[in-house]
Design an enzyme around this catalytic site. Structure first.
Site, PDB file in Angstrom:
ATOM      1  N   SER A 153      15.471  16.730  -7.354  1.00 54.11           N
ATOM      2  CA  SER A 153      14.656  16.022  -6.375  1.00 54.11           C
ATOM      3  C   SER A 153      15.159  14.563  -6.343  1.00 54.11           C
ATOM      4  O   SER A 153      16.268  14.291  -6.834  1.00 54.11           O
ATOM      5  CB  SER A 153      13.194  16.109  -6.827  1.00 54.11           C
ATOM      6  OG  SER A 153      12.370  15.428  -5.943  1.00 54.11           O
ATOM      7  N   GLU A 192      21.925  18.651   3.974  1.00 53.26           N
ATOM      8  CA  GLU A 192      20.596  18.926   4.528  1.00 53.26           C
ATOM      9  C   GLU A 192      20.719  19.845   5.740  1.00 53.26           C
ATOM     10  O   GLU A 192      21.547  19.607   6.612  1.00 53.26           O
ATOM     11  CB  GLU A 192      19.984  17.582   4.956  1.00 53.26           C
ATOM     12  CG  GLU A 192      18.490  17.591   5.061  1.00 53.26           C
ATOM     13  CD  GLU A 192      17.786  17.546   3.709  1.00 53.26           C
ATOM     14  OE1 GLU A 192      18.451  17.626   2.655  1.00 53.26           O
ATOM     15  OE2 GLU A 192      16.548  17.459   3.726  1.00 53.26           O
ATOM     16  N   LYS A 237      17.926   9.356   5.283  1.00 46.04           N
ATOM     17  CA  LYS A 237      17.289  10.479   4.587  1.00 46.04           C
ATOM     18  C   LYS A 237      16.847  11.481   5.649  1.00 46.04           C
ATOM     19  O   LYS A 237      15.856  11.269   6.344  1.00 46.04           O
ATOM     20  CB  LYS A 237      16.112  10.011   3.739  1.00 46.04           C
ATOM     21  CG  LYS A 237      15.542  11.125   2.887  1.00 46.04           C
ATOM     22  CD  LYS A 237      14.583  10.583   1.829  1.00 46.04           C
ATOM     23  CE  LYS A 237      14.115  11.704   0.925  1.00 46.04           C
ATOM     24  NZ  LYS A 237      13.283  12.689   1.601  1.00 46.04           N
TER      25      LYS A 237
HETATM   26  P1  NAD Z   1      12.349  14.569  -1.087  1.00 42.97           P
HETATM   27  O1  NAD Z   1      12.448  15.567   0.000  1.00 42.97           O
HETATM   28  O2  NAD Z   1      11.462  13.411  -0.839  1.00 42.97           O
HETATM   29  O3  NAD Z   1      13.785  13.979  -1.465  1.00 42.97           O
HETATM   30  C1  NAD Z   1      14.833  14.731  -2.004  1.00 42.97           C
HETATM   31  C2  NAD Z   1      15.562  15.487  -0.941  1.00 42.97           C
HETATM   32  O4  NAD Z   1      16.035  14.609   0.070  1.00 42.97           O
HETATM   33  C3  NAD Z   1      16.829  16.148  -1.426  1.00 42.97           C
HETATM   34  O5  NAD Z   1      16.553  17.351  -2.083  1.00 42.97           O
HETATM   35  C4  NAD Z   1      17.589  16.347  -0.133  1.00 42.97           C
HETATM   36  O6  NAD Z   1      17.304  17.626   0.378  1.00 42.97           O
HETATM   37  C5  NAD Z   1      16.974  15.329   0.821  1.00 42.97           C
HETATM   38  N1  NAD Z   1      17.931  14.416   1.471  1.00 42.97           N
HETATM   39  C6  NAD Z   1      17.888  14.070   2.794  1.00 42.97           C
HETATM   40  N2  NAD Z   1      18.879  13.237   3.103  1.00 42.97           N
HETATM   41  C7  NAD Z   1      19.589  13.031   1.979  1.00 42.97           C
HETATM   42  C8  NAD Z   1      20.750  12.256   1.689  1.00 42.97           C
HETATM   43  N3  NAD Z   1      21.358  11.507   2.603  1.00 42.97           N
HETATM   44  N4  NAD Z   1      21.218  12.283   0.432  1.00 42.97           N
HETATM   45  C9  NAD Z   1      20.612  13.027  -0.531  1.00 42.97           C
HETATM   46  N5  NAD Z   1      19.495  13.788  -0.315  1.00 42.97           N
HETATM   47  C10 NAD Z   1      18.991  13.777   0.928  1.00 42.97           C
HETATM   48  O7  NAD Z   1      11.974  15.223  -2.424  1.00 42.97           O
HETATM   49  P2  NAD Z   1      11.318  16.608  -2.686  1.00 42.97           P
HETATM   50  O8  NAD Z   1      11.160  16.704  -4.136  1.00 42.97           O
HETATM   51  O9  NAD Z   1      12.033  17.696  -1.985  1.00 42.97           O
HETATM   52  O10 NAD Z   1       9.935  16.515  -1.976  1.00 42.97           O
HETATM   53  C11 NAD Z   1       9.027  15.543  -2.253  1.00 42.97           C
HETATM   54  C12 NAD Z   1       8.492  15.042  -0.945  1.00 42.97           C
HETATM   55  O11 NAD Z   1       8.147  16.144  -0.110  1.00 42.97           O
HETATM   56  C13 NAD Z   1       7.265  14.243  -1.143  1.00 42.97           C
HETATM   57  O12 NAD Z   1       7.569  12.893  -1.276  1.00 42.97           O
HETATM   58  C14 NAD Z   1       6.448  14.557   0.080  1.00 42.97           C
HETATM   59  O13 NAD Z   1       6.698  13.555   1.056  1.00 42.97           O
HETATM   60  C15 NAD Z   1       6.950  15.872   0.530  1.00 42.97           C
HETATM   61  N6  NAD Z   1       5.958  16.899   0.207  1.00 42.97           N
HETATM   62  C16 NAD Z   1       4.921  17.005   1.052  1.00 42.97           C
HETATM   63  C17 NAD Z   1       3.923  17.929   0.804  1.00 42.97           C
HETATM   64  C18 NAD Z   1       2.802  18.054   1.781  1.00 42.97           C
HETATM   65  O14 NAD Z   1       1.865  18.799   1.506  1.00 42.97           O
HETATM   66  N7  NAD Z   1       2.836  17.347   2.893  1.00 42.97           N
HETATM   67  C19 NAD Z   1       3.987  18.747  -0.344  1.00 42.97           C
HETATM   68  C20 NAD Z   1       5.051  18.615  -1.180  1.00 42.97           C
HETATM   69  C21 NAD Z   1       6.050  17.674  -0.918  1.00 42.97           C
END
Ligand code: NAD
Length: 329
Positions: A86, A173, A118
Site C-alpha cells: 500500500s 494502475e 496518483k
Molecule cells: P491507496 O490506493 O491510497 O494508495 C496506494 C495505491 O496507489 C497503489 O497500490 C497503487 O495502486 C496506486 N497508485 C496510483 N498511482 C500511482 C503511482 N503513480 N505510483 C504508485 N502507486 C500509484 O492505498 P490503498 O491501501 O490501496 O487504499 C487506501 C485508500 O483507499 C484509502 O486512503 C481510502 O481513500 C481508500 N479506501 C476507501 C474505502 C471506502 O470505504 N471509501 C475503503 C478502503 C479504502
C-alpha cells in the site's frame, strides 16, 4: 494525543477496527464502497494515532498493519514474489515537508524526487517471459493476488509482446477514463442496471470478472509506473518510466523529477488546478525517492514503502457516494 485511559482506548481501537474492516470489505472485496474515502481516511488516521499513543494495542491483524484487499475465492491465485504494498499518505504540504525531512535524516543528504499523478484505479502486475505476457494479477492482500490474465488480454494498451525477449515484471494502475465511465453508466442506467459509484470501482469491477468477455466490453486503460527489479543500467524511477515507455507500455508523461520541495509544491498546485480537466481520475500526487538504490536502502514497513508517499487532494473535492446507486459484482 487523547486523554483516554488504556481501557477506553482499547474499546475505541476495537470499534474503529471493526468499522474499518467492514468498509474495507465493501471497497476491496465487493468493489462497492459504502462511505466516502474521506470518511474512511479520517477513522483510519484516528486508529493510527491511537496505536501510536498506545503501542501495546498494536496487533498484526490491525488494518494499519496489513495491505487492505481480499481475493475473490473463485479466481486463481497468484503469489507475488515481491509484495505489492500500500502507500502512506499525507493530507497537507506541512506533512509532506515532514516526509522529506525524515528521508533526508535517514539518508544523510537531500534527495531528488519523482512526482507522479496518483491515478484513481487499482494496481495491476504484468509478468512477461521471453517478451510475452504470461500473467496479470491484482494486488489482492499484497502477498497473493487474483489471476486476471485472460482479462488483461482485452485491455488494448497492454502489450502482449515486447520488442525484446525480456523476462520482466512491471506494475501500474488499471483505470477507466472519465468519458468511458460516463458512457458505461449511461448505458447501465438505460438498461435499468445499477450504475457504478466512481471510475475506480468501475475499473475494479470490470477487471475482476470471471468472464473475460465482460472486461472486453469495458474500456479499461493502464498507466505503468513500476519496473520490478529493473536491469542495472536503470538507476532512477524517472528513467525507469521512460524505459518502460520505450518498451511499449502506456506510461503517464506528466511525471517530473524534482530537486527541491518548492518545485514539488508547484507541481501539486498545478495538478490541483488541472485535475478536473484530465480525462482520467486522480486522487493525489505520489512522491517517490528517485534513486532506486536509495529506495532499496530505505526499504518498507510491513505495509508501505518508506521511500514514497501519497499527497491526497482535499476531501471536499472527492466524489460523493450514494448508497443506492452502487453497483455490485
Ligand atoms: P491507496 O490506493 O491510497 O494508495 C496506494 C495505491 O496507489 C497503489 O497500490 C497503487 O495502486 C496506486 N497508485 C496510483 N498511482 C500511482 C503511482 N503513480 N505510483 C504508485 N502507486 C500509484 O492505498 P490503498 O491501501 O490501496 O487504499 C487506501 C485508500 O483507499 C484509502 O486512503 C481510502 O481513500 C481508500 N479506501 C476507501 C474505502 C471506502 O470505504 N471509501 C475503503 C478502503 C479504502
Amino acid at each position: 494525543m487523547t486523554n483516554l485511559s488504556l481501557e477506553e482506548a482499547k474499546t475505541k481501537v476495537k470499534s474503529l477496527r471493526n468499522q474499518l474492516n467492514k468498509w474495507a470489505d465493501a471497497y476491496y472485496a465487493k468493489d462497492a464502497p459504502v462511505v466516502e474515502d474521506a470518511t474512511y481516511d479520517k477513522s483510519y488516521q484516528e486508529l493510527e494515532k491511537l496505536e501510536a499513543q498506545f503501542p501495546e494495542l498494536v496487533s498484526s491483524d490491525s488494518i494499519t498493519q496489513r495491505v487492505g484487499g481480499e481475493i475473490k475465492s473463485n479466481f486463481s491465485k497468484v503469489e507475488h514474489e515481491v509484495p505489492m504494498l500500500s502507500m502512506g499518505d499525507v493530507f497537507s504540504k506541512t506533512e509532506l515537508k515532514e516526509f522529506d525531512e525524515r528521508i533526508q535524516k535517514a539518508v544523510g543528504h537531500r534527495v531528488a524526487y519523482n512526482a507522479e499523478l496518483k491515478i484513481d484505479g487499482l494496481s495491476l502486475s504484468l509478468e512477461y517471459e521471453d517478451g510475452r505476457l504470461v500473467r496479470a494479477s491484482t494486488r489482492g492482500n499484497g502477498s497473493v493476488g487474483e489471476d486476471v490474465t485472460a482479462n488483461a488480454r482485452f485491455i488494448k494498451d497492454i502489450p502482449q509482446t515486447l520488442p525484446e525477449p525480456l523476462t520482466i515484471e512491471v506494475r501500474g494502475e488499471c483505470y477507466m477514463g472519465k468519458e468511458s465511465f460516463a458512457k458505461l453508466n449511461t448505458e447501465r442506467d438505460a438498461e435499468g442496471k445499477q450504475v457504478f459509484a466512481n471510475p475506480r470501482n468501475a475499473a475494479a469491477g470490470s477487471l475482476r470478472q470471471l468472464d473475460a468477455k465482460v472486461t472486453k466490453k469495458r474500456d479499461l486503460s493502464t498507466f505503468i509506473y513500476t519496473w520490478v527489479n529493473p536491469p542495472e543500467q536503470i538507476t532512477g524511477q524517472h528513467q525507469a518510466i521512460k524505459a518502460m515507455d520505450k518498451l511499449g507500455f502506456h506510461t503517464n508523461q506528466t511525471g517530473h523529477r524534482f530537486e527541491s520541495m518548492d518545485e514539488v509544491f508547484k507541481f501539486i498546485d498545478e495538478y490541483t488546478e488541472k485535475r478536473d480537466s484530465l480525462s482520467y481520475g486522480i486522487d493525489g500526487i505520489v512522491l517517490k525517492v528517485d534513486d532506486l538504490s536509495l529506495q532499496n536502502k530505505l526499504g518498507n514497513t510491513v505495509k508501505v514503502p518508506r521511500w514514497e508517499i501519497a499527497y491526497k487532494f482535499p476531501p471536499e473535492e472527492q466524489e460523493t457516494i450514494v448508497r443506492d446507486i452502487l453497483w455490485t459484482v
